[in-house]
Design an enzyme around this catalytic site. Structure first.
Site, PDB file in Angstrom:
ATOM      1  N   GLY A  90      48.372  48.057  42.186  1.00 16.76           N
ATOM      2  CA  GLY A  90      46.964  47.144  41.701  1.00 16.76           C
ATOM      3  C   GLY A  90      48.610  46.270  40.724  1.00 16.76           C
ATOM      4  O   GLY A  90      49.440  46.055  40.382  1.00 16.76           O
ATOM      5  N   ASP A 208      31.720  52.717  38.170  1.00 14.83           N
ATOM      6  CA  ASP A 208      32.399  52.359  38.882  1.00 14.83           C
ATOM      7  C   ASP A 208      32.473  52.856  40.107  1.00 14.83           C
ATOM      8  O   ASP A 208      33.314  53.643  41.217  1.00 14.83           O
ATOM      9  CB  ASP A 208      33.800  52.059  38.406  1.00 14.83           C
ATOM     10  CG  ASP A 208      34.510  51.466  39.298  1.00 14.83           C
ATOM     11  OD1 ASP A 208      34.198  49.724  40.721  1.00 14.83           O
ATOM     12  OD2 ASP A 208      35.834  50.627  39.558  1.00 14.83           O
TER      13      ASP A 208
END
Length: 340
Positions: A90, A208
């Site tokens: 990421g 999340d």
């Protein structure tokens, strides 16, 4: 004596050679890895093959005097973790597959580069994730192993138990079709995990829940991963964190509740059932219009639909409420089957 491999590329080649050899002996391959007994090797089972073969290849080189693999970084703390491969990458870091040379277990390492972090909040979130994971003990949450930092390159590391399997997101992308029983099983397992988190003192909110953060193993066990957005309910703030499409309105204002995780699970199941990202679906008064795409029992569909109610007061308040309703639905279904 064969020359030891010294790079990740050579290690990957060694793994692939071993897998190729397995593929040539189909009878042995199925004996070891055909977990569901259907005579085929699916994505779940291929993941397990790679995991096990990685361990076998590493074990063969464990006694070599020369290093079998380059350590994750030149200054990796403790000279303890040997890199196998990168699992994901990421903007602020990566997830790595490695071998713990102290325990000989395969682990997943989250590496965060705080030099690339946008602000101090990233550091706070990482430290909170470590703090929370240290205190958690649930069979469907990967065990905390270690946490350390390398101040020279601004890297922080979180080490956890590695779970061999596929994320629901990967399965959906591969076109995997979930049966009604599979959807209900995922729902029940996830309710168990959320009940554990939401009954902690203080309450733990994941914030999340999405297909990419739920791993399914070859034996259909479900694991919740990536607690990078975790929050104690007692620690309210204005930070908005989560993933669009799986995040309810109250979370967009920084006011997460246990029912916010319930929304995330509901939106995840919508994606699992329909194969379409909930953020790309039509809405009516902010309510996802997905029920016509559902091919499962309408009562189960209705239960999930209430999980994604945009208004907090219209949503299920707790996992206990959902469990009770689901038990009633399953009882009715079982009775109907017996009558016929």
């Amino acid at each position: 004596m064969d020359q030891p491999y010294k790079s990740q590329g050579e290690f990957e080649e060694a793994i692939q050679l071993r897998i190729n050899a397995l593929m040539k002996d189909r009878q042995e391959l199925l004996r070891r890895f055909d977990f569901d007994g259907n005579g085929e090797i699916d994505a779940f089972e291929m993941n397990a093959i790679r995991h096990i073969v990685s361990e076998e290849v590493l074990a063969e080189w464990e006694g070599d005097e020369e290093p079998t693999l380059e350590i994750l970084d030149n200054n990796l703390a403790k000279d303890r973790y040997k890199l196998i491969s990168e699992l994901g990458h990421g903007s602020q870091g990566s997830t790595l597959l490695a071998r713990d040379t102290h325990t000989h277990n395969i682990v997943a390492i989250k590496r965060v580069d705080f030099a690339a972090a946008e602000d101090w909040k990233a550091v706070e979130l990482f430290e909170r994730e470590v703090e929370v994971l240290k205190a958690l003990d649930h069979p469907a949450i990967p065990d905390f192993v270690d946490a350390f930092e390398d101040p020279d390159n601004h890297h922080h590391y979180l080490v956890q138990e590695f779970i061999p399997g596929e994320t629901l997101a990967a399965l959906i992308a591969d076109g995997y079709v979930f049966t009604e029983d599979a959807v209900i099983d995922i729902l029940q397992q996830m309710l168990n995990i959320l009940e554990y988190l939401h009954t902690r003192v203080p309450v733990v909110l994941h914030r999340d829940i999405k297909p990419g953060n739920i791993i399914m193993t070859p034996d259909d066990r479900v694991f919740l991963v990536d607690f990078g957005a975790v929050q104690h309910k007692s620690g309210r703030g204005t930070t908005v964190i989560g993933t669009t499409g799986y995040m309810p309105q109250e979370q967009l204002t920084g006011r997460a509740e246990p029912a916010s995780d319930i929304y995330g699970l509901g939106a995840t199941l919508v994606h699992v059932i329909t194969g379409k990202h909930p953020g790309l679906m039509d809405t009516h008064r902010m309510h996802i219009q997905w029920r016509e795409r559902s091919n499962i029992n309408p009562y189960v569909t209705g239960l999930i639909d209430r999980m994604v109610s945009p208004a907090l007061e219209d949503r299920w308040k707790s996992t206990a409420e959902i469990r009770q309703s689901l038990a009633g639905i399953l009882g009715d279904l079982s009775g109907s089957i017996e009558e016929h």
